[in-house]
Design a protein around this motif. Structure first.
Motif, PDB file in Angstrom:
ATOM      1  N   GLU A 174       0.901  -0.999   0.434  1.00 18.81           N
ATOM      2  CA  GLU A 174      -0.138  -0.016   0.255  1.00 18.81           C
ATOM      3  C   GLU A 174       0.894   0.818  -0.020  1.00 18.81           C
ATOM      4  O   GLU A 174       0.348   2.094  -0.822  1.00 18.81           O
ATOM      5  N   GLN A 175       2.221   0.914   1.023  1.00 23.89           N
ATOM      6  CA  GLN A 175       2.480   2.840   0.242  1.00 23.89           C
ATOM      7  C   GLN A 175       3.028   2.543  -0.607  1.00 23.89           C
ATOM      8  O   GLN A 175       3.511   3.701  -1.076  1.00 23.89           O
ATOM      9  N   LYS A 176       3.659   2.039  -1.026  1.00 24.06           N
ATOM     10  CA  LYS A 176       4.049   1.439  -2.619  1.00 24.06           C
ATOM     11  C   LYS A 176       3.301   2.192  -3.524  1.00 24.06           C
ATOM     12  O   LYS A 176       3.206   3.039  -4.436  1.00 24.06           O
ATOM     13  N   MET A 177       2.029   2.089  -3.844  1.00 24.68           N
ATOM     14  CA  MET A 177       0.734   2.196  -4.015  1.00 24.68           C
ATOM     15  C   MET A 177       0.962   3.946  -3.719  1.00 24.68           C
ATOM     16  O   MET A 177       0.684   4.647  -4.900  1.00 24.68           O
ATOM     17  N   ASN A 178       0.683   4.314  -2.697  1.00 24.98           N
ATOM     18  CA  ASN A 178       1.077   5.537  -2.199  1.00 24.98           C
ATOM     19  C   ASN A 178       1.830   6.818  -2.645  1.00 24.98           C
ATOM     20  O   ASN A 178       1.582   7.475  -3.576  1.00 24.98           O
ATOM     21  N   SER A 179       3.060   5.627  -3.175  1.00 29.52           N
ATOM     22  CA  SER A 179       3.992   6.737  -3.588  1.00 29.52           C
ATOM     23  C   SER A 179       4.188   6.549  -5.052  1.00 29.52           C
ATOM     24  O   SER A 179       4.377   8.112  -5.589  1.00 29.52           O
ATOM     25  N   ILE A 180       3.718   5.728  -5.481  1.00 33.50           N
ATOM     26  CA  ILE A 180       3.001   6.014  -7.239  1.00 33.50           C
ATOM     27  C   ILE A 180       2.339   7.207  -7.321  1.00 33.50           C
ATOM     28  O   ILE A 180       2.086   7.373  -8.645  1.00 33.50           O
ATOM     29  N   LYS A 181       1.770   6.774  -6.395  1.00 32.09           N
ATOM     30  CA  LYS A 181      -0.042   7.545  -7.098  1.00 32.09           C
ATOM     31  C   LYS A 181       0.270   9.128  -6.663  1.00 32.09           C
ATOM     32  O   LYS A 181      -0.101  10.022  -7.242  1.00 32.09           O
ATOM     33  N   ALA A 182       1.195   9.536  -5.364  1.00 34.55           N
ATOM     34  CA  ALA A 182       1.804  11.107  -5.519  1.00 34.55           C
ATOM     35  C   ALA A 182       2.545  11.166  -6.589  1.00 34.55           C
ATOM     36  O   ALA A 182       2.023  12.781  -6.925  1.00 34.55           O
ATOM     37  N   THR A 183       3.195  10.999  -7.204  1.00 34.30           N
ATOM     38  CA  THR A 183       3.412  11.274  -8.048  1.00 34.30           C
ATOM     39  C   THR A 183       3.253  11.436  -9.457  1.00 34.30           C
ATOM     40  O   THR A 183       3.211  12.125 -10.759  1.00 34.30           O
ATOM     41  N   TYR A 184       2.595   9.937  -9.657  1.00 34.63           N
ATOM     42  CA  TYR A 184       2.321   9.850 -11.194  1.00 34.63           C
ATOM     43  C   TYR A 184       0.572   9.536 -11.792  1.00 34.63           C
ATOM     44  O   TYR A 184      -0.275   9.134 -12.056  1.00 34.63           O
ATOM     45  N   ALA A 185      -0.140  10.252 -10.741  1.00 40.36           N
ATOM     46  CA  ALA A 185      -1.610  10.027 -10.600  1.00 40.36           C
ATOM     47  C   ALA A 185      -2.044  11.250 -11.453  1.00 40.36           C
ATOM     48  O   ALA A 185      -1.821  12.229 -12.061  1.00 40.36           O
ATOM     49  N   GLY A 186      -2.792  10.420 -12.852  1.00 42.24           N
ATOM     50  CA  GLY A 186      -3.412  11.351 -14.129  1.00 42.24           C
ATOM     51  C   GLY A 186      -2.904  11.139 -14.751  1.00 42.24           C
ATOM     52  O   GLY A 186      -2.786  11.077 -16.024  1.00 42.24           O
ATOM     53  N   THR A 187      -1.478   9.881 -14.480  1.00 38.74           N
ATOM     54  CA  THR A 187      -0.715   9.502 -15.615  1.00 38.74           C
ATOM     55  C   THR A 187      -2.059   8.923 -16.439  1.00 38.74           C
ATOM     56  O   THR A 187      -1.972   7.907 -16.057  1.00 38.74           O
ATOM     57  N   PRO A 188      -1.990   8.789 -18.086  1.00 36.47           N
ATOM     58  CA  PRO A 188      -2.463   7.814 -18.648  1.00 36.47           C
ATOM     59  C   PRO A 188      -1.467   6.657 -19.362  1.00 36.47           C
ATOM     60  O   PRO A 188      -0.458   6.852 -19.758  1.00 36.47           O
ATOM     61  N   ILE A 189      -2.018   5.659 -18.814  1.00 36.02           N
ATOM     62  CA  ILE A 189      -1.989   3.795 -19.266  1.00 36.02           C
ATOM     63  C   ILE A 189      -2.724   3.214 -19.876  1.00 36.02           C
ATOM     64  O   ILE A 189      -3.896   3.879 -19.673  1.00 36.02           O
ATOM     65  N   GLY A 190      -2.011   2.365 -20.789  1.00 33.92           N
ATOM     66  CA  GLY A 190      -3.358   1.670 -21.068  1.00 33.92           C
ATOM     67  C   GLY A 190      -2.591  -0.233 -20.630  1.00 33.92           C
ATOM     68  O   GLY A 190      -2.081  -0.360 -19.625  1.00 33.92           O
ATOM     69  N   GLN A 191      -3.736  -0.659 -20.573  1.00 33.05           N
ATOM     70  CA  GLN A 191      -4.006  -2.272 -20.085  1.00 33.05           C
ATOM     71  C   GLN A 191      -4.545  -3.144 -20.760  1.00 33.05           C
ATOM     72  O   GLN A 191      -5.667  -2.501 -21.791  1.00 33.05           O
ATOM     73  N   THR A 192      -4.407  -4.136 -21.059  1.00 35.01           N
ATOM     74  CA  THR A 192      -4.706  -5.448 -22.084  1.00 35.01           C
ATOM     75  C   THR A 192      -5.980  -6.040 -21.424  1.00 35.01           C
ATOM     76  O   THR A 192      -7.028  -6.670 -22.349  1.00 35.01           O
ATOM     77  N   GLU A 193      -6.404  -6.241 -20.041  1.00 31.98           N
ATOM     78  CA  GLU A 193      -7.095  -6.077 -19.276  1.00 31.98           C
ATOM     79  C   GLU A 193      -7.323  -6.154 -17.761  1.00 31.98           C
ATOM     80  O   GLU A 193      -6.195  -5.425 -17.527  1.00 31.98           O
ATOM     81  N   SER A 194      -8.308  -6.199 -17.485  1.00 30.25           N
ATOM     82  CA  SER A 194      -9.117  -4.622 -15.801  1.00 30.25           C
ATOM     83  C   SER A 194      -8.351  -6.349 -14.797  1.00 30.25           C
ATOM     84  O   SER A 194      -8.615  -5.477 -13.772  1.00 30.25           O
ATOM     85  N   ILE A 195      -7.573  -6.869 -15.356  1.00 28.96           N
ATOM     86  CA  ILE A 195      -6.839  -6.959 -13.621  1.00 28.96           C
ATOM     87  C   ILE A 195      -6.180  -6.631 -13.122  1.00 28.96           C
ATOM     88  O   ILE A 195      -6.071  -6.493 -11.348  1.00 28.96           O
ATOM     89  N   PHE A 196      -5.319  -5.552 -13.562  1.00 30.67           N
ATOM     90  CA  PHE A 196      -4.867  -4.582 -12.684  1.00 30.67           C
ATOM     91  C   PHE A 196      -5.503  -3.520 -12.271  1.00 30.67           C
ATOM     92  O   PHE A 196      -5.125  -2.648 -11.221  1.00 30.67           O
TER      93      PHE A 196
END
Length: 302
Positions: A174-196
């Motif tokens: 959760e801490q790693k996810m929060n760190s990524i969110k703090a820096t990259y929130a709103g960044t457009p990405i693609g996913q081949t499927e919804s698992i992620f």
């Protein structure tokens, strides 16, 4: 041919049922005093091992990342394991329905069943991959610990101690996810499927791949041509910064998308549906998140 297959299938199930009934005495197959735990997939089995320690004997049915849990077909050996289990861990939500059939074939009022989908606090619509959320896995871990304490109250303190360690490790995800969110929130990405999505959504990453494309790939279907065209355009026009793909769900469409991403210098991040054999749950998730963070840094320069 289809009728013959149905007959053979019915006879096989009948045979399995006969074996299960004879085996459902609840005896521990190891001959020890450990609690017999059977998990449909290795990530649930791994959490049980972390909590149960030396007091459990855990068998995970699906351990090979190359095996699709959706398409797994049970056999006599699996049926006997389930019949003799004291604790069964399954995902539910339609993900591992074959386990439901095995449980029905060997009824045992003394057996405890933990269904992750039922205890998970966060569920995404038409997305049964609840184990991708560390918050959900905390709930699952708590349920496993409670089940073990009911089955073996003598070692309750050990289960509580191990649960704290598990939840601390899940907190690191959760801490790693929060760190990524703090820096990259709103960044457009693609996913081949919804698992992620159980991770990209909480991190506020902007998934622009059409849901129809992700759902079709997850279900093994072909998306509408217009949806495929939109998805491809997002890559060729570099509208996405990173492409996250499930390496266990490979189709000509997803392969083409990956190749287009490479050609356009868009970083790829692979994720898997089941846990690699050489990792535990927490390291598996952290390794994938570290790879995502690195890809986002490369793509955005942040």
């Amino acid at each position: 041919m289809t009728s013959l297959k149905k007959v053979v299938g019915a006879l096989t199930l009948t045979f399995i049922f006969a074996l299960l009934v004879s085996a459902c005495s609840g005896e521990n197959t190891t001959g020890s005093n450990t609690i017999n735990v059977v998990a449909t997939t290795n990530f649930y089995g791994n959490i049980a091992e972390q909590i149960g320690g030396k007091h459990v004997t855990v068998t995970s049915i699906i351990t090979d990342p190359e095996v699709d849990p959706h398409e797994y077909e049970s056999n006599v050996t699996t049926g006997k394991l389930v019949a003799q289990a004291q604790l069964v861990l399954k995902n539910g939500g339609g993900y591992d329905e074959w386990m439901d059939k095995l449980l029905s074939a060997s009824p045992n009022e003394n057996r405890t069943v933990v269904t992750a989908y039922d205890v998970a606090p966060t569920k995404l619509e038409e997305n049964e991959h609840v184990w991708y959320s560390p918050a959900n896995m905390k709930a699952v871990a708590n349920s496993i610990a409670e089940a073990l304490k009911k089955l073996d109250s003598t070692n309750a303190s050990a289960y509580d101690t191990n649960l704290k360690a598990v939840n601390t490790a899940l907190g690191q995800i959760e801490q790693k996810m929060n760190s990524i969110k703090a820096t990259y929130a709103g960044t457009p990405i693609g996913q081949t499927e919804s698992i992620f999505s159980y991770q990209s959504n909480p991190m506020n990453l902007k998934v622009i791949t059409p849901e129809q494309f992700q759902e079709a790939v997850a279900e093994g279907n072909d998306p509408p041509a217009s949806v495929v065209a939109t998805t491809n355009k997002q890559v060729t026009n570099k509208e996405i910064k990173v492409l996250v793909y499930n390496e266990q769900t490979v189709t000509p469409l997803t392969t083409k998308l990956q190749n287009e991403a490479k050609a356009n210098a868009i970083p790829l991040v692979s994720v898997t549906e089941t846990m690699p054999k050489d990792k535990d749950y927490q390291n598996w998730m952290l390794d994938q998140l570290n790879a995502l963070e690195s890809a986002l840094k490369t793509a955005t320069g942040k």
